[in-house]
Design an enzyme around this catalytic site. Sequence first.
Site, short mmCIF file in Angstrom:
data_model
loop_
_atom_site.label_atom_id
_atom_site.label_comp_id
_atom_site.label_asym_id
_atom_site.label_seq_id
_atom_site.Cartn_x
_atom_site.Cartn_y
_atom_site.Cartn_z
N ASP A 157 2.03 73.25 -5.34
CA ASP A 157 1.32 71.99 -5.48
C ASP A 157 -0.17 72.34 -5.58
OD1 ASP A 157 0.73 69.14 -5.24
OD2 ASP A 157 0.12 69.62 -3.19
N ASP A 209 -3.38 69.75 -5.02
CA ASP A 209 -4.24 69.11 -4.01
C ASP A 209 -3.69 69.33 -2.61
OD1 ASP A 209 -6.15 67.57 -5.80
OD2 ASP A 209 -4.24 66.77 -6.50
N ASP A 230 2.50 70.50 0.42
CA ASP A 230 2.01 69.91 1.67
C ASP A 230 2.48 68.48 1.88
OD1 ASP A 230 0.43 68.74 -0.36
OD2 ASP A 230 -1.24 68.42 1.03
#
Length: 226
Positions: free
Chosen positions: A12, A14, A173
């Site tokens: 991922d 961000d 996250d």
Amino acid sequence: MRKFPFDIVGFDLDGTLFDTSGDLTDAVNHALALDGRPPLAVAQVLPMIGRGARHMLEQGLAASGHCDEALVRRLFPELLAFYEANIARHTRPFPGLLDAMAQLDAAGAQIAIVTNKFEYLAVRLVAELGMTDRFATVIGGDTMGRGNAKPSPLPIREMIARCGGGRAAFVGDSEFDTGAARNAGIPSIAVSFGFLTGPVEELGADAVIGHYDELVPVLEALGAQG
């Protein structure tokens, strides 16, 4: 020398590869200012990140007063234009990332990005950071068509296909990251330093790391589990 267990390691963007919170907060606050609203703090914007820029704007408007479709339509292009023009003023890789990527390169693993950020913005950000040649592919939230962003497995499957196939793992996250990996049938690793909205253990990842120094050993351990 034992072969590294994964051919592809996806990330991922961000809150996983890069701390983009400062620049995303600036973009939200630019949009809010156009409607005469006070700025939000980074800590307020963090939980809004992960489902794309439109969702982030909607959440920002709701947190600062009210949100309606007409307002979103008016401010969304302004937010995107501002963010594109100021995309890497504060954004930096998380500690240890570059060393971990070097280890993955040395192990022969391809590195890719699967994000819910628009593809053109993800590509722009990676280029601004001088890291374009470090990633085999960049897949955005719009790459696979409307409604097919994470947690859909389609972006993960496309990542694997673009990398020529092989055994893959995914690092993220959020529940969108672990969900996409699970739906695609590959293991996931959650980063505890990301833009979390609750305890990292609740994401349902196969493993958790607190620093990128841990990534390669954890991948090797996951690979050994079969």
